[in-house]
Design a protein around this motif. Structure first.
Motif, PDB file in Angstrom:
ATOM      1  N   TYR A  51      34.582 -66.706 -26.472  1.00 38.02           N
ATOM      2  CA  TYR A  51      35.031 -66.684 -25.065  1.00 38.02           C
ATOM      3  C   TYR A  51      36.357 -65.915 -24.948  1.00 38.02           C
ATOM      4  N   LEU A  52      37.209 -66.053 -25.985  1.00 36.50           N
ATOM      5  CA  LEU A  52      38.528 -65.395 -25.955  1.00 36.50           C
ATOM      6  C   LEU A  52      38.469 -63.970 -26.525  1.00 36.50           C
ATOM      7  N   GLY A  53      37.306 -63.577 -27.022  1.00 32.34           N
ATOM      8  CA  GLY A  53      37.165 -62.233 -27.588  1.00 32.34           C
ATOM      9  C   GLY A  53      37.898 -62.089 -28.916  1.00 32.34           C
ATOM     10  N   ILE A  54      37.862 -63.141 -29.730  1.00 34.91           N
ATOM     11  CA  ILE A  54      38.580 -63.128 -31.019  1.00 34.91           C
ATOM     12  C   ILE A  54      37.550 -63.150 -32.146  1.00 34.91           C
ATOM     13  N   ASP A  55      37.708 -62.261 -33.153  1.00 36.88           N
ATOM     14  CA  ASP A  55      36.726 -62.269 -34.251  1.00 36.88           C
ATOM     15  C   ASP A  55      37.393 -62.440 -35.623  1.00 36.88           C
ATOM     16  N   THR A  56      38.511 -63.137 -35.628  1.00 36.83           N
ATOM     17  CA  THR A  56      39.210 -63.436 -36.891  1.00 36.83           C
ATOM     18  C   THR A  56      38.293 -64.276 -37.792  1.00 36.83           C
ATOM     19  N   PRO A  57      38.254 -63.984 -39.109  1.00 34.13           N
ATOM     20  CA  PRO A  57      37.417 -64.801 -40.008  1.00 34.13           C
ATOM     21  C   PRO A  57      37.816 -66.279 -39.959  1.00 34.13           C
ATOM     22  N   MET A  58      36.800 -67.135 -40.119  1.00 32.96           N
ATOM     23  CA  MET A  58      37.057 -68.586 -40.075  1.00 32.96           C
ATOM     24  C   MET A  58      36.578 -69.262 -41.348  1.00 32.96           C
ATOM     25  N   LEU A  59      37.178 -70.406 -41.617  1.00 29.13           N
ATOM     26  CA  LEU A  59      36.759 -71.213 -42.757  1.00 29.13           C
ATOM     27  C   LEU A  59      36.791 -72.673 -42.284  1.00 29.13           C
TER      28      LEU A  59
END
Ligand code: SAM
Length: 284
Positions: A51-59
């Motif tokens: 929704y925020l347009g963020i594609d930072t990797p997640m864990l």
């Protein structure tokens, strides 16, 4: 607004508790700029990040793996990466995962910095109309009735506003136990579904909250903060003689029977005696 993301820093980032508009612009920039986001539930957080347009990797970092992963994350931070910690909703570590990671970062010399935002307890308190100058956050009460009543007994003479988290499955039982132990007339507020479509702030007393939850099942749905006023400062103390009678009876009889008999012998109110007996029991 320009937010510079520093290397080797753990950002503890609050996310909304319902209304997505409550995320701060700094939180968005931090989540976009860090190398990695440690999220309580990556599937849940993915929809917010999309929704925020963020594609930072997640864990995923949750109650079941956080001790195991903490060392690895601290090593990555010391190696120069930046990391954001988020939970499903609200402020991480507040009845949510993250404590071992924050503690180990401090122990390992990693800087930890908060990116503040929503937390259900502060949100509820701010609109509750109960005193906010001093309060105590009790988190989730125990799940079993006996443990719950015992814990509430320790709060019998608490003067500060008390704040509890509760789930829809247990909210009625929890409020019934609060009313039983602290008295049905104690002023209290039920804050349900804060910042969401069916937000409800019901100001009354514990007895009326129980009645609402009993008679309107729809009011048992969603997420809850229960706030209870502290004991009145001028609450009348039982006389030494009344306490002596009650103590003798409590040693021999079940609490309710002891309170009832002590009320007949001393002329004191049965409820006040019962609450006193409960608080002794929880101190034992
Ligand atoms: N870290 C979160 C915070 O800062 O508030 C709390 C997480 S805890 C696992 C979830 C509990 O917070 C819920 O069971 C409920 O008691 C409370 N809660 C969270 N969002 C809420 C909301 N929108 N309205 C009322 N209570 C809420």
């Amino acid at each position: 607004m320009f937010v510079s993301i520093e290397k080797s820093v753990l950002y503890v980032v609050a996310t909304p508790i319902g209304n997505r508009g409550d995320i701060s612009s700094r939180a968005v920039e931090v989540l976009r700029g860090v190398d990695l986001i440690a999220a309580e539930d990556t599937r849940h957080s993915r929809s917010l990040l999309q929704y925020l347009g963020i594609d930072t990797p997640m864990l995923a970092l949750h109650d079941h793996n956080e001790r195991q992963l903490t060392g690895q994350l601290v090593a990555r931070l010391l190696g120069g990466e930046s990391l954001a910690l988020i939970s499903d909703a609200g402020t991480p570590l507040i009845s949510d995962p993250g404590f071992p990671l924050v503690r180990e970062c401090h122990a390992g010399g990693v800087r930890v910095t908060p990116v503040p935002g929503a937390s259900a307890l502060i949100c509820a308190l701010s609109a509750s109309g109960l005193p906010t100058d001093k309060f105590v956050f009790e988190g989730f009460p125990p799940r079993t009735q006996s443990a719950r009543r015992e814990q509430f007994g320790t709060l019998n003479s608490e003067l500060r506003t008390m704040v509890f988290y509760e789930s829809s499955h247990r909210v009625l039982d929890c409020c019934r136990d609060l009313a039983e132990v602290l008295g049905a007339q104690r002023p209290a507020v039920m804050a349900r579904e804060l910042t969401k479509r069916y937000e409800t702030l019901f100001h009354s007393d514990l007895g009326a909250i129980c009645q609402l939850l009993e008679t309107e099942p729809v009011q048992r749905k969603g997420e809850f903060v229960i706030l209870v006023a502290g004991a009145p400062k001028d609450a009348r103390q039982l006389s030494a003689e009344t306490e002596r009678v009650l103590r003798v009876l409590v040693d021999e009889l079940p609490l309710k029977q002891a309170a009832s008999l002590a009320a007949r012998l001393t002329g004191e109110k049965k409820n006040a005696l019962y609450r006193q007996a409960l608080s002794w029991r929880s101190e034992e």
